[in-house]
Structures are given as C-alpha cells and as structure tokens.
Scaffold this motif. Structure first.
Motif, PDB file in Angstrom:
ATOM      1  N   LEU A 106      28.130 -22.296 121.035  1.00  0.00           N
ATOM      2  CA  LEU A 106      28.775 -23.568 121.410  1.00  0.00           C
ATOM      3  C   LEU A 106      30.197 -23.352 121.919  1.00  0.00           C
ATOM      4  O   LEU A 106      30.633 -24.016 122.864  1.00  0.00           O
ATOM      5  N   LEU A 107      30.907 -22.403 121.313  1.00  0.00           N
ATOM      6  CA  LEU A 107      32.254 -22.083 121.800  1.00  0.00           C
ATOM      7  C   LEU A 107      32.176 -21.534 123.222  1.00  0.00           C
ATOM      8  O   LEU A 107      32.952 -21.945 124.091  1.00  0.00           O
ATOM      9  N   ALA A 108      31.250 -20.633 123.465  1.00  0.00           N
ATOM     10  CA  ALA A 108      31.109 -20.044 124.803  1.00  0.00           C
ATOM     11  C   ALA A 108      30.773 -21.105 125.850  1.00  0.00           C
ATOM     12  O   ALA A 108      31.321 -21.101 126.952  1.00  0.00           O
ATOM     13  N   VAL A 109      29.905 -22.029 125.503  1.00  0.00           N
ATOM     14  CA  VAL A 109      29.552 -23.111 126.432  1.00  0.00           C
ATOM     15  C   VAL A 109      30.779 -23.981 126.701  1.00  0.00           C
ATOM     16  O   VAL A 109      31.086 -24.315 127.847  1.00  0.00           O
ATOM     17  N   SER A 110      31.507 -24.315 125.630  1.00  0.00           N
ATOM     18  CA  SER A 110      32.665 -25.206 125.797  1.00  0.00           C
ATOM     19  C   SER A 110      33.837 -24.515 126.483  1.00  0.00           C
ATOM     20  O   SER A 110      34.707 -25.190 127.041  1.00  0.00           O
ATOM     21  N   VAL A 111      33.875 -23.195 126.489  1.00  0.00           N
ATOM     22  CA  VAL A 111      34.899 -22.463 127.240  1.00  0.00           C
ATOM     23  C   VAL A 111      34.436 -22.240 128.680  1.00  0.00           C
ATOM     24  O   VAL A 111      35.226 -22.341 129.626  1.00  0.00           O
ATOM     25  N   SER A 112      33.160 -21.954 128.869  1.00  0.00           N
ATOM     26  CA  SER A 112      32.638 -21.605 130.195  1.00  0.00           C
ATOM     27  C   SER A 112      32.606 -22.775 131.170  1.00  0.00           C
ATOM     28  O   SER A 112      32.909 -22.602 132.354  1.00  0.00           O
ATOM     29  N   PHE A 113      32.221 -23.968 130.699  1.00  0.00           N
ATOM     30  CA  PHE A 113      32.151 -25.106 131.621  1.00  0.00           C
ATOM     31  C   PHE A 113      33.496 -25.420 132.271  1.00  0.00           C
ATOM     32  O   PHE A 113      33.566 -25.576 133.497  1.00  0.00           O
ATOM     33  N   PRO A 114      34.578 -25.515 131.515  1.00  0.00           N
ATOM     34  CA  PRO A 114      35.872 -25.777 132.174  1.00  0.00           C
ATOM     35  C   PRO A 114      36.273 -24.655 133.128  1.00  0.00           C
ATOM     36  O   PRO A 114      36.827 -24.921 134.202  1.00  0.00           O
TER      37      PRO A 114
ATOM     38  N   ILE B 104      39.307 -29.561 126.036  1.00  0.00           N
ATOM     39  CA  ILE B 104      39.375 -30.169 124.701  1.00  0.00           C
ATOM     40  C   ILE B 104      38.165 -29.801 123.834  1.00  0.00           C
ATOM     41  O   ILE B 104      38.337 -29.451 122.661  1.00  0.00           O
ATOM     42  N   PRO B 105      36.921 -29.842 124.356  1.00  0.00           N
ATOM     43  CA  PRO B 105      35.800 -29.416 123.502  1.00  0.00           C
ATOM     44  C   PRO B 105      35.945 -27.981 122.990  1.00  0.00           C
ATOM     45  O   PRO B 105      35.596 -27.696 121.848  1.00  0.00           O
ATOM     46  N   ALA B 106      36.472 -27.087 123.812  1.00  0.00           N
ATOM     47  CA  ALA B 106      36.671 -25.699 123.377  1.00  0.00           C
ATOM     48  C   ALA B 106      37.698 -25.632 122.250  1.00  0.00           C
ATOM     49  O   ALA B 106      37.503 -24.921 121.257  1.00  0.00           O
ATOM     50  N   ILE B 107      38.776 -26.379 122.383  1.00  0.00           N
ATOM     51  CA  ILE B 107      39.812 -26.394 121.351  1.00  0.00           C
ATOM     52  C   ILE B 107      39.253 -26.984 120.053  1.00  0.00           C
ATOM     53  O   ILE B 107      39.504 -26.458 118.964  1.00  0.00           O
TER      54      ILE B 107
ATOM     55  N   ILE C 177      44.392 -34.849 136.327  1.00  0.00           N
ATOM     56  CA  ILE C 177      44.530 -35.265 134.924  1.00  0.00           C
ATOM     57  C   ILE C 177      43.334 -34.793 134.102  1.00  0.00           C
ATOM     58  O   ILE C 177      43.490 -34.276 132.995  1.00  0.00           O
ATOM     59  N   LEU C 178      42.118 -34.943 134.637  1.00  0.00           N
ATOM     60  CA  LEU C 178      40.913 -34.682 133.874  1.00  0.00           C
ATOM     61  C   LEU C 178      40.546 -33.198 133.750  1.00  0.00           C
ATOM     62  O   LEU C 178      39.972 -32.790 132.737  1.00  0.00           O
ATOM     63  N   LYS C 179      40.871 -32.393 134.758  1.00  0.00           N
ATOM     64  CA  LYS C 179      40.501 -30.978 134.698  1.00  0.00           C
ATOM     65  C   LYS C 179      41.066 -30.274 133.470  1.00  0.00           C
ATOM     66  O   LYS C 179      40.319 -29.605 132.754  1.00  0.00           O
ATOM     67  N   PRO C 180      42.356 -30.409 133.173  1.00  0.00           N
ATOM     68  CA  PRO C 180      42.857 -29.743 131.964  1.00  0.00           C
ATOM     69  C   PRO C 180      42.234 -30.296 130.680  1.00  0.00           C
ATOM     70  O   PRO C 180      42.089 -29.568 129.695  1.00  0.00           O
ATOM     71  N   LEU C 181      41.853 -31.564 130.690  1.00  0.00           N
ATOM     72  CA  LEU C 181      41.234 -32.163 129.505  1.00  0.00           C
ATOM     73  C   LEU C 181      39.840 -31.595 129.237  1.00  0.00           C
ATOM     74  O   LEU C 181      39.311 -31.762 128.137  1.00  0.00           O
ATOM     75  N   SER C 182      39.257 -30.911 130.219  1.00  0.00           N
ATOM     76  CA  SER C 182      37.924 -30.339 130.030  1.00  0.00           C
ATOM     77  C   SER C 182      37.931 -29.208 129.003  1.00  0.00           C
ATOM     78  O   SER C 182      36.878 -28.802 128.526  1.00  0.00           O
TER      79      SER C 182
END
Length: 173
Positions: free
Chosen positions: A86-94, A16-19, A9-14
């Motif tokens: 910030l976009l790169a960080v929020s895309v890279s972590f997930p 959300i910050p990128a979106i 459940i939580l992995k796909p929600l990771s």
C-alpha cells in the motif's frame, strides 16, 4: 488558467496518502512486542473462526488453537507485505502523475519505500519487545515491488485505453 491553478494545488496533495500510510506504519511499529503480537493473533483467530464457520469444519477449540498458532507467523509477515504494498502504491501514483515512468519509477519509488522500511526497522530497535530484522525488510521489499509494478501496469493500461481518446481529441482541437 483555472485548470493550471488546480493542478498546481492538487498535484502536491497527491502525496497525502503516502504520508498517511507512513504514519500508519510508524504507529504499528511503535507498538510494543506484546501488543503487536496480540493484534496479529486476533487477526489469525478471526481467519480461523471464519473458515471454521464458512466451511462447516466443526473444529474443536483445541484444533482451532492449533491452526491459529500455525498461521500466526504467516499472517504477521503478510501484514508487513501488505503495508508496504500500500505504501508503494501510494508513493508510485503521485510520482507517475509527475511523469516519473518506467525504470525510474521503480527505482525512485522503490528507494523511497525500501529506505522507509529500513528506517522503520531501525525505529523498532527502540521499542520494547521489538527488534530490527533484515528478513522483514526483504518481505517489505516484495510488497513494494508488487505495488510499484502494479501501478505501472494499471497506469500504462489506462494511458493506452481510457485516456488515449482524450489525447486524440486534444490533437484535433
């Protein structure tokens, strides 16, 4: 069993910050040229006024206006770089969570973010007072590269230091 369900459940929600970051960037790009320029001008004003007070420079209004005009362009470009960092960080972590690592993380996250930067510049061609700029995509790409590389460094250090003891405990059990 519960951990597995929570992870599913939580992995796909990771993502959300990128979106949310993409939404924020899109909204900034949807501002007309005057509104966007005024926003960055206000930020430049705050920087100069703060510096004037903090360092007791006692600049006149004319001097402050001169320095505001001098830093306005760099502030705009730094904002570009920061948004895409910030976009790169929020895309890279997930992606890292999904075990995309090394050069593949750099390529995938970089492609997603640079692709979004190109689409964003194209989007600006439809906004009054704005125009697309290859220079802005290059500046965005610098922020993207720094963001992805920083995520790789932080995650690697975390794996080597913080999470290493957890991996050893799992093997013993």
């Amino acid at each position: 069993m519960v951990k597995t369900i929570l992870r599913m459940i939580l992995k796909p929600l990771s993502f959300i910050p990128a979106i949310l970051m993409m939404y924020l960037i899109f909204n900034f790009s949807a501002q007309d040229g005057t509104t966007s320029g005024n926003l960055s001008y206000k930020v430049s004003e705050i920087i100069i006024e703060t510096a004037n007070e903090a360092f007791e420079l006692n600049w006149t209004e004319q001097e402050q206006s001169y320095y505001i005009d001098r830093i306005h362009y760099p502030v705009r470009k730094l904002a570009h770089m920061t948004e895409y960092f910030l976009l790169a960080v929020s895309v890279s972590f997930p992606l890292y969570v999904y075990r995309v690592r090394g050069i593949w993380l750099l390529l995938l996250a970089g492609t997603i973010c640079v692709g979004f930067a190109c689409l964003d510049e194209y989007h600006q061609s439809f906004v009054a007072g704005r125009s697309p700029s290859k220079r802005d995509v290059m500046i965005d790409s610098i922020g993207i590269a720094i963001g992805v590389i920083l995520v790789q460094i932080v995650c690697f250090i975390g794996r080597v230091t913080v999470f290493r003891p957890l991996a050893k405990k799992k093997k013993r059990a």
